[in-house]
Design an enzyme around this catalytic site. Structure first.
Site, PDB file in Angstrom:
ATOM      1  CE  LYS A  23      -1.711   1.661   4.004  1.00 23.49           C
ATOM      2  NZ  LYS A  23      -1.385   3.000   4.337  1.00 23.49           N
ATOM      3  CG  ASN A  24       2.204   2.606   3.515  1.00 23.32           C
ATOM      4  OD1 ASN A  24       1.106   3.113   3.233  1.00 23.32           O
ATOM      5  ND2 ASN A  24       2.342   2.415   5.007  1.00 23.32           N
ATOM      6  NE  ARG A  99      -0.028  11.750   7.652  1.00 21.74           N
ATOM      7  CZ  ARG A  99       0.621  12.704   8.087  1.00 21.74           C
ATOM      8  NH1 ARG A  99      -0.074  13.668   8.532  1.00 21.74           N
ATOM      9  NH2 ARG A  99       2.003  13.047   7.992  1.00 21.74           N
ATOM     10  CG  ASP A 123      -4.943   5.344   9.918  1.00 19.19           C
ATOM     11  OD1 ASP A 123      -6.167   5.046   9.909  1.00 19.19           O
ATOM     12  OD2 ASP A 123      -3.983   4.717   9.404  1.00 19.19           O
ATOM     13  CG  ASP A 322       3.170   0.914   9.632  1.00 19.94           C
ATOM     14  OD1 ASP A 322       2.493   1.513   9.448  1.00 19.94           O
ATOM     15  OD2 ASP A 322       4.456   1.425   9.531  1.00 19.94           O
TER      16      ASP A 322
END
Ligand code: EPU
Length: 433
Positions: A23-24, A99, A123, A322
């Protein structure tokens, strides 16, 4: 889709799964597509809500975004067609949802010489300001004004009289106060089209930063040092579209390793990159999960009760923040006491209240948590407060007596492509109800 998971005691887990693209990384790669006109292809982009939000963002900025079957079968690929002219305004509704939308700021300033973006939401843990994004881009010649929750950025045109003249960012030496992942991404994307040389000192070293740099290089960017704390970029006039495969998601891999640690078993994660998770693998090894790196992927095996360890989160290559919720859940049922220290996001302990409701013995003080392992948790209705918190409550349910119902499951869909289905394919009793 229903908004709850039902989890029942499970294990041992067996089988082979894939983590999928990170995802990141995917979110930043999608933003990077804005930097060059034409058709980009991203392979291995996960089917998650945050990617859908970023796709809507790119559409709002003028791009065409769609998925199509990957050549040779095996899933699909994401296509981004970037027009010659972008709209420089990121809509509030989309920024408010995620974000990470802030990463369009660098590309927009680089391509359009201006950008308008709402202050990001996302978040809800701790103070998450955007000051470092703004000061880095300011050093490259952007001027910002903030009013009514919106940031307006503009780069002064070098020859203001020329018709259609846009301002061009200029290279600069930027020393980050903290090696922020997303700030490093944003500055890289701004620097590739800037005039002259940009040096980012104290840059983030995450594998996803390296992935972004590799994509930018295949677009024609000149970048040195990605993956180290000093990244140097020689700006070029123009970039071309490119094809890229997203690096595997190390947080999804960590989730699967934690599931094996908790429920026991033997699982192969076929696309994992163990070299991206050295510190985590050392920690889970000390706790009793045996992880064997293979030619492709890794194998995680565990049996018996886990052992406690102390953990502190740090920027990469330290133990990522994470991973922490998964480690806390493992410690909650491990033999002994573990102290967990959060050094990145001050408010990221809220799921601990939910774990306590499941019988975990955890005391928090400031940014420390003292976790005293209990033999087993007890199933309860709990709430996902954010993406990783939701995933860890699902994992907790694997080792809890009775039913665990995790509500607000939509948080989990932001970053996992069917977490329940993946765990169920390994034999876990997890379903969407
Ligand atoms: N910070 C500032 N000013 C800024 C930017 C950041 O003070 O302008 C602070 C933050 O408040 C925080 C620290 O710097 O205390 C770290 O922030 P960083 O910028 O490194 O985090 P991020 O880039 O916002 C990414 C991931 C997060 C992950 C962190 C840490 C993305 C989209 N997000 O966030 O992932 O936790 O790095 O590795 O890449 C997730 O996937 O669930 C997630 C939250």
């Amino acid at each position: 889709m229903s908004d709850r998971f039902l989890v029942q005691p499970s294990g041992p887990l067996h089988g082979a799964v894939r983590a999928g693209g990170a995802k990141n990384s995917a979110l930043k790669l999608m933003a990077a597509c804005l930097l060059a006109e034409g058709r980009h292809v991203l392979q291995g982009v996960p089917h998650i809500v945050d990617v859908d939000i970023m796709a809507d963002m790119l559409r709002a900025l003028g791009a065409v975004v769609y998925r199509r079957p990957a050549p040779g079968g095996g899933g699909d690929e994401l296509v981004v067609e970037t027009p010659a002219r972008l709209s420089p305004e990121a809509p509030y509704e989309l920024v408010d949802k995620m974000r990470a939308s802030i990463v369009v700021l660098g590309p927009l300033l680089a391509r359009c010489g201006q950008a308008r973006i709402a202050m990001p939401g996302g978040d809800d843990f701790g103070q998450r300001p955007i000051d470092m994004h703004l000061s880095g881009l300011h050093a490259m010649g952007a001027r910002f004004e903030t009013s009514h929750g919106t940031v307006d950025g503009e780069v002064a045109a070098t020859s203001p009289g020329a018709p259609g003249a846009r301002g061009r960012l200029r290279g600069s030496r930027i020393v980050l106060e903290y090696p922020s992942h997303t700030v490093t991404d944003n500055l890289l994307m701004a620097a590739v089209l800037a005039e002259g040389t940009t040096v980012v000192e104290n840059a983030a070293r995450e594998p996803e930063v390296v992935d972004l740099a590799q994509f930018l290089q295949s677009m024609g960017a000149r970048i040195d040092g990605a993956g180290t704390s000093r990244v140097q970029v020689e700006g070029v006039e123009i970039l071309r579209p490119a094809v890229h495969r997203v690096v595997a998601d190390r947080v999804v891999v960590a989730t699967l390793i934690a599931a094996v640690g908790l429920a026991g078993g033997d699982v192969l994660v076929e696309d994992a990159r163990p070299e991206h998770m050295d510190m985590l693998l050392r920690k889970v090894g000390e706790m009793g999960v045996e992880v064997t790196p293979g030619p492709s992927g890794l194998r995680a095996e565990a049996k018996g009760r886990l052992r406690s360890v102390d953990v502190a989160t740090l920027p990469y290559p330290g133990v990522a923040t994470d991973y922490k919720p998964f480690l806390v859940t493992m410690l909650a049922v491990a033999d002994g006491v573990g102290i967990v220290t959060e050094n990145l996001f001050s408010g990221r302990f809220r799921y601990i209240d939910e774990l306590r409701r499941m019988g975990a013995d955890i005391r928090t003080e400031g940014h420390h948590a003292v976790v005293r392992g209990v033999p087993r948790l007890s199933g309860a209705p709990v709430r996902a407060t954010d993406l990783r918190a939701g995933a860890t409550l699902v994992l907790a349910g694997l080792v809890a007596e009775g039913d665990t119902v995790v509500s607000d499951a939509h948080h989990v869909d932001r970053g996992y492509d069917d977490l329940a289905g993946v765990l169920a394919s390994l034999g876990a009793r997890v379903e969407r109800i």
